[in-house]
Design an enzyme around this catalytic site. Sequence first.
Site, PDB file in Angstrom:
ATOM      1  N   LYS A   1       0.847  -1.193   0.000  1.00 47.11           N
ATOM      2  CA  LYS A   1       0.000   0.000   0.000  1.00 47.11           C
ATOM      3  C   LYS A   1       0.883   1.243   0.000  1.00 47.11           C
ATOM      4  O   LYS A   1       1.882   1.300   0.727  1.00 47.11           O
ATOM      5  CB  LYS A   1      -0.912  -0.036   1.226  1.00 47.11           C
ATOM      6  CG  LYS A   1      -1.948   1.060   1.295  1.00 47.11           C
ATOM      7  CD  LYS A   1      -2.853   0.854   2.496  1.00 47.11           C
ATOM      8  CE  LYS A   1      -3.912   1.921   2.633  1.00 47.11           C
ATOM      9  NZ  LYS A   1      -4.809   1.669   3.791  1.00 47.11           N
TER      10      LYS A   1
ATOM     11  N   SER B   1      -9.822  -0.470   7.205  1.00 42.23           N
ATOM     12  CA  SER B   1      -9.277  -0.290   5.862  1.00 42.23           C
ATOM     13  C   SER B   1      -8.721  -1.555   5.234  1.00 42.23           C
ATOM     14  O   SER B   1      -8.432  -1.575   4.039  1.00 42.23           O
ATOM     15  CB  SER B   1      -8.185   0.781   5.871  1.00 42.23           C
ATOM     16  OG  SER B   1      -8.753   2.052   6.075  1.00 42.23           O
TER      17      SER B   1
ATOM     18  N   SER C   1      -9.487   1.731   3.050  1.00 42.10           N
ATOM     19  CA  SER C   1      -8.676   2.538   2.148  1.00 42.10           C
ATOM     20  C   SER C   1      -7.671   1.704   1.355  1.00 42.10           C
ATOM     21  O   SER C   1      -7.053   2.193   0.420  1.00 42.10           O
ATOM     22  CB  SER C   1      -7.923   3.609   2.946  1.00 42.10           C
ATOM     23  OG  SER C   1      -7.040   3.012   3.894  1.00 42.10           O
TER      24      SER C   1
END
Length: 598
Positions: A75, A173, A149
Amino acid sequence: MLIGTLDDWKHAYTLGALPAQLLEQQRLALQSEDTAWISIASAEQLHAQIQALEALEAQHGRAQLPLFGVPFAVKDNIDVAGFHTTAACPAFAYVAQADATAVQRLKNAGAIVLGKTNLDQFATGLVGTRSPYGVVPNTLDARLVSGGSSSGSASVVARGLVPFALSTDTAGSGRVPAAFNQIVGLKPTPGAMPSTGLVPACRTLDCIGVLALNVADSATVATLMEGVDAADSYSLHRPAIAPHKPLAQLRVGVPQARQLSDAYESAFGSFLAGLQRQTAAVCPIAFDTLQEVANLLYYGPWVAERAVGARRIYEDQPEALLPVIRQVLDVHQRFNAADTFAAQYRLQDLQQQAEAIWENVDVLCVPSAPRHPSIAEVQADPIAVNSEMGTYTNFVNLLGWSAIAIPASLLPSGLPFGITLIAPAWREPDLVRWAQQLEAQANLCAGATGLRSSATAPLPAWRVPTQGETLALAVVGAHLRGMPLNHELQACGARFREATQTAPHYRLYALQGTVPAKPGLAQVSDAAQGVAIAVEVWDVPLAHWGRFMAGVPAPLGIGTVRLQDGRSVKGFICEGFALAQAQDISEFGGWRAYCKAQ
């Protein structure tokens, strides 16, 4: 190119595939216009990593690299040396000079970074639409959100582009996108994974997590990343905690009043009906306390902590933030220092109330999200829809708990429905054990890959810090890594040292009537009749040696075992009377090989 799970990659290398060729093919298959990626490794970046891998192999041997040549994604709020870190904000971007500690530990285990993935800007969102690099669509229906996210990480795993990816999970997330893309999302206890090299969302709450195609892979990756990092003052040692009950004895708490879509309510009801048959009890409980905790995260002064992570941009270049992110961060202006302390006092009270839940249940089971919205719905009402997605996730980190999201079933529409198991801090070994059993029963393909999850793969040993002096113990059967009684070693704080063999003076027998099944190791008087038997050597803290010994049942005992290199260590042996009716399985060379043959 689609290979799949960790075992699939290991198998490819066993068959003779070369890392340089296989990984370059995988890299070339990635598309720069794919909104799941913010950056993809260049040929030079990949080559440098492969050279480092070859050096590791030369130094340690391939067998000591559990992720040898396995690609993964990171990420893009987590540093990877030589890559830009953007947090999905181009004005914030910088070139990372070093790997985040979690990334470095995975590289040390042989893993290779293929790229950095898209996210809701500054990891603020649960929908996957809040990025200037583009919306990441759901892998099974492009009209729907991917969840965020960690949207890009979930997408590339669900499509089989990498077998696992790193997420972050402060408020859901990792768990929400795992559910929406039919993969596994492991959220560890806050502090279990070092956060050095992570752009913080809420530093006191952030967790680096794992998204994977199955439970076993998520657990393997997590055990390799976790552990105290001197550079991260929030990182913690894993305490020695005895394993909890088996699935069949669990009291499962579920939300009494639920606000789910009709499809999700039906799917959750069906799942609970099955869970009722598999566990001791399914107990509806009030979630009022947990919902009040959840509300503190975005409607309390904790929003100010998010503003700290994005402070340079938020204060100096607010126009560089997406309007919806700026709107979320602006909430902190309603609070002052006195409000922050008042909120902390209230959280302390709520934590005490929440801990009382564990007096009546062993684990919580919740829908990972209340429904699955479309991209159009989110764009029409970005704040309200996003907030709704955190109904069953926002409270977990504020309470310091652990969780794992797994696929549960398919809806009539063909879309996935996922559940999350939640447990107290440091219960990841229990969560993955229970989740793997549920995963096996669900028997779903992972994401959009068409690949079945490896629900029977051995779970890794969770590393617990040893305490004081230790004694080497050779284990030969049910206490081996991935075997049913390995948790007894973990509960004592034992650490795996090595896999080796006995001297060639032993025979191995499958004992009759033992539960779980166990072997017996016996030394033979005529060395010509003996063989070398595979064993593992574990370092057991002397402080817990008595407790471990007390659990060793007859006809087994602890004696002295000679290893192939001439060392003598304590180890499992068997009383002679039990061998008369036992099957000699020495030809297999070890208990694991025998079990595999069966």
